[in-house]
Motif scaffolding. Sequence first.
Motif, PDB file in Angstrom:
ATOM      1  N   SER A   1       0.842  -1.197   0.000  1.00 27.73           N
ATOM      2  CA  SER A   1       0.000   0.000   0.000  1.00 27.73           C
ATOM      3  C   SER A   1       0.881   1.252   0.000  1.00 27.73           C
ATOM      4  CB  SER A   1      -0.888   0.022   1.248  1.00 27.73           C
ATOM      5  OG  SER A   1      -1.469   1.302   1.421  1.00 27.73           O
ATOM      6  N   PRO A   2       0.531   2.260  -0.801  1.00 27.30           N
ATOM      7  CA  PRO A   2       1.313   3.501  -0.774  1.00 27.30           C
ATOM      8  C   PRO A   2       1.180   4.252   0.545  1.00 27.30           C
ATOM      9  CG  PRO A   2      -0.671   3.798  -2.086  1.00 27.30           C
ATOM     10  CD  PRO A   2      -0.584   2.337  -1.764  1.00 27.30           C
ATOM     11  N   TYR A   3       0.228   3.852   1.373  1.00 27.45           N
ATOM     12  CA  TYR A   3      -0.009   4.564   2.628  1.00 27.45           C
ATOM     13  C   TYR A   3       0.636   3.857   3.826  1.00 27.45           C
ATOM     14  CZ  TYR A   3      -3.363   6.445  -0.623  1.00 27.45           C
ATOM     15  OH  TYR A   3      -3.925   7.007  -1.737  1.00 27.45           O
ATOM     16  N   VAL A   4       1.359   2.778   3.557  1.00 29.40           N
ATOM     17  CA  VAL A   4       2.060   2.045   4.611  1.00 29.40           C
ATOM     18  C   VAL A   4       3.556   2.141   4.361  1.00 29.40           C
ATOM     19  CG1 VAL A   4       2.473  -0.223   5.654  1.00 29.40           C
ATOM     20  CG2 VAL A   4       0.150   0.468   5.037  1.00 29.40           C
ATOM     21  N   SER A   5       4.278   2.677   5.349  1.00 29.86           N
ATOM     22  CA  SER A   5       5.726   2.785   5.239  1.00 29.86           C
ATOM     23  C   SER A   5       6.420   1.538   5.759  1.00 29.86           C
ATOM     24  CB  SER A   5       6.220   4.016   6.016  1.00 29.86           C
ATOM     25  OG  SER A   5       7.627   4.053   6.069  1.00 29.86           O
ATOM     26  N   GLU A   6       6.059   1.102   6.955  1.00 30.95           N
ATOM     27  CA  GLU A   6       6.655  -0.091   7.561  1.00 30.95           C
ATOM     28  C   GLU A   6       5.574  -0.891   8.273  1.00 30.95           C
ATOM     29  OE1 GLU A   6       9.613  -1.221   7.179  1.00 30.95           O
ATOM     30  OE2 GLU A   6      10.642   0.507   6.319  1.00 30.95           O
ATOM     31  N   ALA A   7       5.804  -2.180   8.368  1.00 27.96           N
ATOM     32  CA  ALA A   7       4.896  -3.055   9.110  1.00 27.96           C
ATOM     33  C   ALA A   7       5.730  -4.120   9.807  1.00 27.96           C
ATOM     34  CB  ALA A   7       3.884  -3.709   8.173  1.00 27.96           C
ATOM     35  N   VAL A   8       5.384  -4.428  11.043  1.00 27.84           N
ATOM     36  CA  VAL A   8       6.064  -5.476  11.810  1.00 27.84           C
ATOM     37  C   VAL A   8       4.982  -6.352  12.426  1.00 27.84           C
ATOM     38  CG1 VAL A   8       7.804  -6.000  13.556  1.00 27.84           C
ATOM     39  CG2 VAL A   8       7.870  -3.789  12.379  1.00 27.84           C
ATOM     40  N   VAL A   9       5.001  -7.645  12.094  1.00 31.30           N
ATOM     41  CA  VAL A   9       3.974  -8.546  12.616  1.00 31.30           C
ATOM     42  C   VAL A   9       4.586  -9.523  13.606  1.00 31.30           C
ATOM     43  CG1 VAL A   9       2.581  -8.347  10.528  1.00 31.30           C
ATOM     44  CG2 VAL A   9       4.182 -10.238  10.752  1.00 31.30           C
ATOM     45  N   PHE A  10       3.742 -10.022  14.485  1.00 27.50           N
ATOM     46  CA  PHE A  10       4.171 -10.907  15.564  1.00 27.50           C
ATOM     47  C   PHE A  10       3.210 -12.081  15.651  1.00 27.50           C
ATOM     48  CE2 PHE A  10       5.305  -6.552  16.484  1.00 27.50           C
ATOM     49  CZ  PHE A  10       6.658  -6.645  16.775  1.00 27.50           C
ATOM     50  N   GLY A  11       3.696 -13.181  16.186  1.00 26.79           N
ATOM     51  CA  GLY A  11       2.870 -14.359  16.390  1.00 26.79           C
ATOM     52  C   GLY A  11       3.472 -15.192  17.501  1.00 26.79           C
ATOM     53  N   GLY A  12       4.518 -15.921  17.140  1.00 28.51           N
ATOM     54  CA  GLY A  12       5.223 -16.706  18.140  1.00 28.51           C
ATOM     55  C   GLY A  12       4.295 -17.662  18.868  1.00 28.51           C
ATOM     56  N   GLU A  13       4.303 -17.562  20.182  1.00 33.19           N
ATOM     57  CA  GLU A  13       3.466 -18.448  20.991  1.00 33.19           C
ATOM     58  C   GLU A  13       2.043 -17.924  21.143  1.00 33.19           C
ATOM     59  OE1 GLU A  13       4.520 -21.395  21.964  1.00 33.19           O
ATOM     60  OE2 GLU A  13       6.362 -20.910  20.891  1.00 33.19           O
ATOM     61  N   HIS A  14       1.764 -16.800  20.500  1.00 27.89           N
ATOM     62  CA  HIS A  14       0.427 -16.228  20.613  1.00 27.89           C
ATOM     63  C   HIS A  14      -0.566 -16.979  19.728  1.00 27.89           C
ATOM     64  CE1 HIS A  14       1.922 -12.895  23.000  1.00 27.89           C
ATOM     65  NE2 HIS A  14       2.864 -12.698  22.115  1.00 27.89           N
ATOM     66  N   PRO A  15      -1.835 -16.851  20.010  1.00 26.65           N
ATOM     67  CA  PRO A  15      -2.837 -17.619  19.254  1.00 26.65           C
ATOM     68  C   PRO A  15      -3.130 -17.073  17.864  1.00 26.65           C
ATOM     69  CG  PRO A  15      -3.899 -16.281  20.936  1.00 26.65           C
ATOM     70  CD  PRO A  15      -2.423 -16.162  21.174  1.00 26.65           C
TER      71      PRO A  15
ATOM     72  N   ILE B   1       2.709  -4.359  21.954  1.00 25.68           N
ATOM     73  CA  ILE B   1       2.526  -5.736  21.494  1.00 25.68           C
ATOM     74  C   ILE B   1       1.662  -6.509  22.486  1.00 25.68           C
ATOM     75  CG2 ILE B   1       3.727  -7.876  20.913  1.00 25.68           C
ATOM     76  CD1 ILE B   1       6.140  -6.032  20.129  1.00 25.68           C
ATOM     77  N   GLU B   2       1.920  -6.300  23.775  1.00 25.24           N
ATOM     78  CA  GLU B   2       1.098  -6.965  24.798  1.00 25.24           C
ATOM     79  C   GLU B   2      -0.361  -6.546  24.680  1.00 25.24           C
ATOM     80  OE1 GLU B   2       2.872  -5.993  28.509  1.00 25.24           O
ATOM     81  OE2 GLU B   2       4.501  -7.454  28.317  1.00 25.24           O
ATOM     82  N   ALA B   3      -0.581  -5.266  24.372  1.00 26.77           N
ATOM     83  CA  ALA B   3      -1.956  -4.774  24.250  1.00 26.77           C
ATOM     84  C   ALA B   3      -2.678  -5.401  23.063  1.00 26.77           C
ATOM     85  CB  ALA B   3      -1.952  -3.250  24.122  1.00 26.77           C
ATOM     86  N   LEU B   4      -1.927  -5.714  22.007  1.00 25.34           N
ATOM     87  CA  LEU B   4      -2.544  -6.345  20.842  1.00 25.34           C
ATOM     88  C   LEU B   4      -3.099  -7.728  21.168  1.00 25.34           C
ATOM     89  CD1 LEU B   4       0.040  -5.350  18.076  1.00 25.34           C
ATOM     90  CD2 LEU B   4      -2.355  -4.642  18.163  1.00 25.34           C
ATOM     91  N   TYR B   5      -2.591  -8.324  22.225  1.00 23.59           N
ATOM     92  CA  TYR B   5      -3.070  -9.648  22.622  1.00 23.59           C
ATOM     93  C   TYR B   5      -3.902  -9.576  23.907  1.00 23.59           C
ATOM     94  CZ  TYR B   5       0.078 -11.368  19.042  1.00 23.59           C
ATOM     95  OH  TYR B   5       0.692 -11.602  17.847  1.00 23.59           O
ATOM     96  N   GLY B   6      -4.299  -8.362  24.278  1.00 26.55           N
ATOM     97  CA  GLY B   6      -5.124  -8.179  25.462  1.00 26.55           C
ATOM     98  C   GLY B   6      -6.572  -7.934  25.107  1.00 26.55           C
ATOM     99  N   GLU B   7      -7.309  -7.379  26.052  1.00 26.69           N
ATOM    100  CA  GLU B   7      -8.748  -7.171  25.875  1.00 26.69           C
ATOM    101  C   GLU B   7      -9.120  -5.724  25.630  1.00 26.69           C
ATOM    102  OE1 GLU B   7     -10.805  -9.641  25.612  1.00 26.69           O
ATOM    103  OE2 GLU B   7      -9.169 -11.056  25.981  1.00 26.69           O
ATOM    104  N   ASP B   8      -8.161  -4.796  25.816  1.00 26.54           N
ATOM    105  CA  ASP B   8      -8.478  -3.373  25.677  1.00 26.54           C
ATOM    106  C   ASP B   8      -8.600  -2.981  24.211  1.00 26.54           C
ATOM    107  OD1 ASP B   8      -8.444  -3.074  28.416  1.00 26.54           O
ATOM    108  OD2 ASP B   8      -6.308  -2.562  28.481  1.00 26.54           O
ATOM    109  N   ASP B   9      -9.310  -1.878  23.973  1.00 22.27           N
ATOM    110  CA  ASP B   9      -9.489  -1.356  22.622  1.00 22.27           C
ATOM    111  C   ASP B   9      -8.471  -0.276  22.277  1.00 22.27           C
ATOM    112  OD1 ASP B   9     -11.684  -2.988  22.094  1.00 22.27           O
ATOM    113  OD2 ASP B   9     -13.052  -1.565  23.066  1.00 22.27           O
ATOM    114  N   SER B  10      -7.636   0.098  23.236  1.00 26.82           N
ATOM    115  CA  SER B  10      -6.614   1.111  22.986  1.00 26.82           C
ATOM    116  C   SER B  10      -5.473   0.901  23.963  1.00 26.82           C
ATOM    117  CB  SER B  10      -7.181   2.529  23.135  1.00 26.82           C
ATOM    118  OG  SER B  10      -7.586   2.763  24.471  1.00 26.82           O
ATOM    119  N   VAL B  11      -4.359   1.565  23.669  1.00 29.41           N
ATOM    120  CA  VAL B  11      -3.196   1.491  24.539  1.00 29.41           C
ATOM    121  C   VAL B  11      -2.581   2.880  24.604  1.00 29.41           C
ATOM    122  CG1 VAL B  11      -1.740   0.724  22.610  1.00 29.41           C
ATOM    123  CG2 VAL B  11      -0.960   0.398  24.951  1.00 29.41           C
TER     124      VAL B  11
END
Length: 655
Positions: A491-505, A598-608
């Motif tokens: 996408s021309p509107y995305v400069s960088e992206a970093v994804v995670f998974g590992g032991e997460h679901p 990153i922890e917030a992405l796997y939590g229950e909150d809608d913001s960090v």
Amino acid sequence: MSVGFVDGSLPGLLQSQAANRGGRVAMREKEFGIWQSITWTGYARRVRHFAMGLRELGLQSGDRIAIVGDNRPEWVIGELSAQSLGALPLGLYQDAVATELEYLLAASRARIVVAEDQEQVDKVLEIREALPRLEHIVYYDPRGLGRYEAPGLLAFPDVERQGAERDEAMPDEYDAALEAVRGDDPALLCTTSGTTSKPKLAVLSHSNLLSMAAQLQDVDPMAAGDEFVSFLPLAWIGEQMMTISRHVLVGFPVNFPEEPGTVRQDLREIGPRVMFSPPRIWENLVSEVQVMVEDTTPLKRRVQAWAMKVGGEAADDAFEGRAPDGWRRLRRGIAEMVAMRPIKNQLGLRHLRDAYTGGAALGPDVFRFFHALGVNLKQIYGQTEVAGISVLHRDGDIRYQTVGEPLPGMEVRVAGDGEILTRGPAVFQGYFENPEATGETLVDGWLHSGDAGYFDDEGHLVVVDRLKDVMSLADGTTFSPQFIENLLKFSPYVSEAVVFGGEHPYVAGIIAIDFENAGQWAERRQLAYTTFTDLSQKPEVYDLVRAHVVSVNGDVPEAARVRRFLLLHKELHADDAELTRTRKVRRRFVAERFESLIEALYGEDDSVAVEMEITYQDGRTASVKHDLRIERLDGRDGPGGPGAPGGLAAPGGAG
């Protein structure tokens, strides 16, 4: 050109080219809008005189010098001059901060720094007290330096003048020094990318560098009349292999742009036949075209969409070995005339015969885009430790998901754990004064790359990711973060992206918007914003990026789809150690710096919440808190599809 071990030295080949080509153009530099030429004779003479000037300053065989600045003839002259004396040059990135320079200058124990201008001189003077071995700073752009007084600070022309006088007094000294340089002598210290730790200094011999150049020449020959534009940092091995190694081997002219901002115009004027760039350059060009198309009239957008569809069909025919019928050839010719040629001309790519990408993985969407445009873009794979390239696509045998086949003379195999190993004449001598790291990387002559990969049924190498970065989800699904990140960056509107998974679901990611392109998009819609943080958190921008993430999810297996993401409040930057100087993501540093996100992405909150420090014009600082929204996606989001061909494998590139 035979492949394998190449004897002789880089400055020795320069002298041979000067003897054979004499008054022909070796280099051009653009000054005040005019191209200034340097002949092979003048080039060799300047190297000779600057080398004797360095000897006058006390430089001896085995000593180190460092060079920092934009691409200029003086950089190349300085490097070849040092090599003529048996000294080791070290290239430094011009955007490196003072602390980075201090680390590398201390590690190499450089005696002399060749710096381009006032900016680079200031950085070196700032750290000079910590570098007791540093004796001289030689600059080649005098603007702003007229009143500078510092011990050992010299102008480049003055060193050349001293060298010319020494050469006149002792005319045999240079020839004797050059004669003593052998092919297997160290020729270059080159920094590794440093994705997982501080950069190491790879020692490459003359034969390492020239063998790689000869192997590449064997596959894709260049002629002495081909033009090349040198605009990427000469500290990068990819630029070294074209602007110096292949240049002195083949004898083609090298052109240096006036400024970084004039590169596009300079490319159009020169019309290079060969171009080698890391993925970020190709990604930026795609974004530029996408933005240009969006800004044009509805009719032109429809014509462009039709032309790219036709071009994509032609590219698919070529990749799959199908011969197009007359109707397809006619449509491709019309598309070329009405859309492709103007775009390539605007980008400075119209005359390209061979285009290469390496340095990191290039997403398949970007790769297909350029082939649809009619650009013969080929993936390479290699590292600094193999002088740049060990694997390359061949013409007529190019595939999105692979990096091609090994170069002649290079052996490449995959170990039992999936690691890519390389052996051949271009493999480096080791890391400078670091036997422990050398022993871990070079085992029985095989270079352990640290990359995971495999060979497909046709003998093409597929590079998955860094071995340490390949992840397994909680259900056992294996995926390559790099592959998904490259799809997101299309996408021309995305400069960088970093994804995670590992032991997460599930897979989650942090995305940094492209401030310039996203800002233009917002302005066209009269969407007011102030800062990067403000723009990134606009609901409309989230919706824009979400639509792209949903599209990407349709191209990957369901288990590896991005389920949550947030838009980062800042750009990822090399100065903050989040990227390398070649713009590779330093995953470990990003994970540590943004651990709470990153922890917030796997939590229950809608913001960090994040806290940022701002500095006012009067020097006062203040802390400001921002809430970053977490976007949730259903795992079934996306139009569906068969998943990534060949698994989640991402083509790699030269390190």
